[in-house]
Design an enzyme around this catalytic site. Structure first.
Site, short mmCIF file in Angstrom:
data_model
loop_
_atom_site.label_atom_id
_atom_site.label_comp_id
_atom_site.label_asym_id
_atom_site.label_seq_id
_atom_site.Cartn_x
_atom_site.Cartn_y
_atom_site.Cartn_z
N ASP A 1 30.46 81.20 44.66
CA ASP A 1 30.51 80.65 46.02
C ASP A 1 30.27 79.15 46.07
OD1 ASP A 1 30.95 83.25 47.06
OD2 ASP A 1 28.79 83.66 47.00
N ARG A 2 30.61 78.49 44.99
CA ARG A 2 30.48 77.03 44.90
C ARG A 2 29.02 76.55 45.02
NH1 ARG A 2 34.76 77.95 42.94
NH2 ARG A 2 36.72 76.89 43.39
N LEU A 3 28.09 77.46 44.82
CA LEU A 3 26.68 77.07 44.84
C LEU A 3 26.25 76.74 43.40
CD1 LEU A 3 25.19 79.59 47.41
CD2 LEU A 3 25.85 77.20 47.75
N ARG B 1 39.27 79.02 41.16
CA ARG B 1 38.71 80.03 40.28
C ARG B 1 37.26 80.24 40.65
NH1 ARG B 1 39.49 79.39 33.91
NH2 ARG B 1 41.60 79.91 34.60
#
Length: 213
Positions: free
Chosen positions: A191-193, A11
């Protein structure tokens, strides 16, 4: 479900930036803000937390319990002292807590030392619980092997007959205070940042630092 199917389960997270300039200087104060926001968001049981412990030999275990209080000293939960977590804490009085507030894309992690609460404080909470929960605390030899559900129900009925009202506080049951040495606030981002801000206890006060996601 095979590994290929699992690899597609993801997600995208998007939340307000978690910036150093916008958080409290004290992590307990910051926790109070986030906990209220979890309540306001209507999360089911926002006080549910994963408690991880380890034996003296380093064997880890984790389970979900309910937070029953917090203040400037730390975080409080109650349990059977003879349970797996109780035995771990007797051998190795340290724990990690995790509040997994997935619907609002947040987590809070707490690591610290653990001390038992006084009998008086444990009794105050025990006596505030519903009658059935108090009898249940007596009936369950938590983490011990039980021969059957019928045996557990029979023991409950016997104890309810013994104490039809006001059961005493078990001597094997009570509260713990987790005194934080570190607390991390995690906010999901694109973006998983993700944003990760960690407080580490300094003397005096707390040191705040950002961790890579």
């Amino acid at each position: 479900m095979d590994a290929t199917s699992l690899s597609g389960l993801r997600r995208s997270y998007e939340g307000e930036p978690l910036l150093e300039a916008n958080v409290a200087a004290d992590p307990i104060a910051q926790f109070a803000v986030w906990f209220q926001e979890a309540l306001d968001a209507g999360l089911p049981e926002p006080n549910a937390m994963v408690v991880a412990t380890a034996s003296a030999g380093g064997r880890p275990s984790a389970r979900t319990v309910l937070l029953k209080g917090y203040d400037e000293d730390g975080f409080v939960f109650f349990t059977n002292y003879e349970s797996r977590k109780g035995r771990d804490l007797a051998e190795n009085p340290r724990a990690s807590l995790l509040f997994p507030w997935h619907p609002i894309r947040r987590q809070v992690r707490v690591e610290g030392s653990v001390v038992r609460l006084s009998h008086e404080r444990s009794a105050e909470y025990f006596n505030s619980r519903p009658y059935g929960s108090r009898i249940g605390a007596w009936a369950s030899r938590q983490s011990a092997v039980v021969r059957s559900r019928e045996d557990l129900d029979r023991r409950y009925d016997e104890l309810a007959a013994r104490w039809p009202e006001d059961p005493p506080v078990p001597d094997f049951w009570g509260g713990y205070l987790v005194v934080p040495g570190e607390m991390e606030f995690w906010q999901g981002q694109l973006d998983r940042l993700h944003d990760r801000l960690r407080y580490r206890r300094a003397h005096p006060g707390w040191e705040l630092e950002r961790l890579a996601p």
